[in-house]
Design an enzyme around this catalytic site. Sequence first.
Site, short mmCIF file in Angstrom:
data_model
loop_
_atom_site.label_atom_id
_atom_site.label_comp_id
_atom_site.label_asym_id
_atom_site.label_seq_id
_atom_site.Cartn_x
_atom_site.Cartn_y
_atom_site.Cartn_z
N ASP A 1 -4.67 0.42 -9.14
CA ASP A 1 -6.09 0.13 -9.32
C ASP A 1 -6.42 -0.24 -10.77
O ASP A 1 -7.15 -1.20 -11.04
CB ASP A 1 -6.94 1.36 -8.94
CG ASP A 1 -6.54 1.92 -7.59
OD1 ASP A 1 -5.89 1.19 -6.82
OD2 ASP A 1 -6.87 3.08 -7.31
N GLY B 1 -16.13 5.18 -2.63
CA GLY B 1 -15.48 5.79 -1.47
C GLY B 1 -15.06 4.78 -0.42
O GLY B 1 -14.92 5.11 0.75
N SER C 1 -11.68 0.98 -5.34
CA SER C 1 -11.41 1.41 -6.72
C SER C 1 -12.63 1.52 -7.62
O SER C 1 -12.64 1.03 -8.75
CB SER C 1 -10.41 0.47 -7.39
OG SER C 1 -9.19 0.59 -6.80
N SER D 1 -25.22 8.26 -15.55
CA SER D 1 -24.69 7.37 -14.52
C SER D 1 -25.69 7.26 -13.36
O SER D 1 -26.09 8.26 -12.79
CB SER D 1 -23.36 7.91 -14.01
OG SER D 1 -22.90 7.12 -12.95
N GLU E 1 0.83 -1.21 0.00
CA GLU E 1 0.00 0.00 0.00
C GLU E 1 0.86 1.26 0.00
O GLU E 1 1.84 1.36 0.76
CB GLU E 1 -0.88 -0.02 1.25
CG GLU E 1 -2.24 0.56 1.04
CD GLU E 1 -3.11 -0.30 0.13
OE1 GLU E 1 -3.13 -0.02 -1.10
OE2 GLU E 1 -3.76 -1.23 0.63
N SER F 1 -13.39 4.25 -8.96
CA SER F 1 -12.94 5.12 -10.07
C SER F 1 -12.28 4.31 -11.17
O SER F 1 -12.54 4.52 -12.36
CB SER F 1 -11.92 6.16 -9.59
OG SER F 1 -12.27 6.67 -8.35
C1 GLA Z 1 -5.26 4.53 -4.17
C2 GLA Z 1 -4.51 4.87 -5.45
C3 GLA Z 1 -3.49 3.78 -5.79
C4 GLA Z 1 -2.59 3.47 -4.60
C5 GLA Z 1 -3.43 3.25 -3.35
C6 GLA Z 1 -2.58 3.07 -2.12
O1 GLA Z 1 -6.05 3.38 -4.37
O2 GLA Z 1 -5.42 5.00 -6.51
O3 GLA Z 1 -2.73 4.20 -6.90
O4 GLA Z 1 -1.64 4.47 -4.41
O5 GLA Z 1 -4.34 4.31 -3.11
O6 GLA Z 1 -1.83 1.92 -2.21
#
Ligand code: GLA
Length: 399
Positions: A191, A137, A141, A80, A46, A143
């Site tokens: 992500d 949120g 991921s 959306s 992370e 997004s």
């Molecule tokens: C978010 C970002 C990723 C990564 C994580 C932390 O998900 O989009 O690119 O940096 O945080 O690991």
Amino acid sequence: MLNWIDTRSDEQLAAAARDLFAVAFPDSPAPGGVWAAPGRVNLIGEHIDYAGGASIPFALEQNTAVAVAPRTDGLLRIASEYDGAVAHASIPLADVRPGHPSDWSGYVAGTVWAATIANALTCSGLDIAIVSDVPVGSGLSSSAALECSTAVAAYELCHGRAPDDTARAQLAQACIRAENEVVGASTGGLDQNASLFGQRGKALFLDFSTGAVERVPFNIDAQDMVLLIADTNAPHTLSDGQYASRRGIIDAVQSAAGSTIREIPDAEAFAATVDPAAAELYRRRVRHVVEETNRTLAAGTALAKANLDEFRRLMRESHVSLRDLYEVTTPELDSAFTAAGELGARMTGGGFGGAVIALIPRSAVESTAQAIHDAAAYRSFPEPTFLVARSGEGARRLA
Ligand code: GLA
């Protein structure tokens, strides 16, 4: 009563996308297809994707689906569905540029823009209807799921075939660029790679120093283990400056060194020299990056040997480091981590809200979820929601 997250089948999600398309674009011919891309959960590694580190995520079974039809007038029209309402956006492709549009529609428009200028595809406009089962949120991921579903749809409509791994790598770069330049969230590549390259039954070993993407066995079922996700439902955003401030320090060290943190011999000592007035802070942040990278490499080895005890120990250490050195956890995340028993648990994603994961025996799912729920209630935190995560397919055509 515990609150479990609902997930639709691929067929239900595709039907919902088609239904939304019919309502949102009554003047458009039927969509050319429905595509989907998953959210991801990161097991370990992370805040090191932007530092030449490594991560071990897998694609979730929760997807964002897009029903898409081509247009000929250069316009992107987007509808959306989110939280029971439908948001609309309409923008000429020619108007998309760094910083614009910077709201939710920038993830979609920015992806088409970036893929076009990278020559991954050509596009003369699209009508796009979006529905999603990826919690928003939550550090899972949503997004990237939005970007990657758009990317595979636009690619296939342009080329008449699904992207192979080489094209997926190109699309991943376009999605990252959309997020960094158009929306203005300075995230790394974890992500988008997870959403595009995921495979059912597999995790991914992503090495950001080489760009290598490896699909590795992830068979926790064989040991009667499951991955529980507890979404703390605490407010979360990556574009509020906290993420950027962490990344800013790492970028400053990397640019002073002319290399990634991973390649600097004694990165912690070097970091202290970059900004002497903030030497202790720089040391702490870089120490997390160095140790988390080593932990993730060790976790990759543990996974290859199916040594889940070791893997769980490393997950615990990862959370402690994100809490004490990188300072991206919240009281809600720390509460869930402690209530889950710590071993095999950690926050996942960017932090500052979002979810905790716990790699635990199947028989402990209810009791662990209950303990996390009760700990949140005791401190008057928002009520967490739960999901047992399984690894699903990466971005693909649904119908
Ligand atoms: C978010 C970002 C990723 C990564 C994580 C932390 O998900 O989009 O690119 O940096 O945080 O690991």
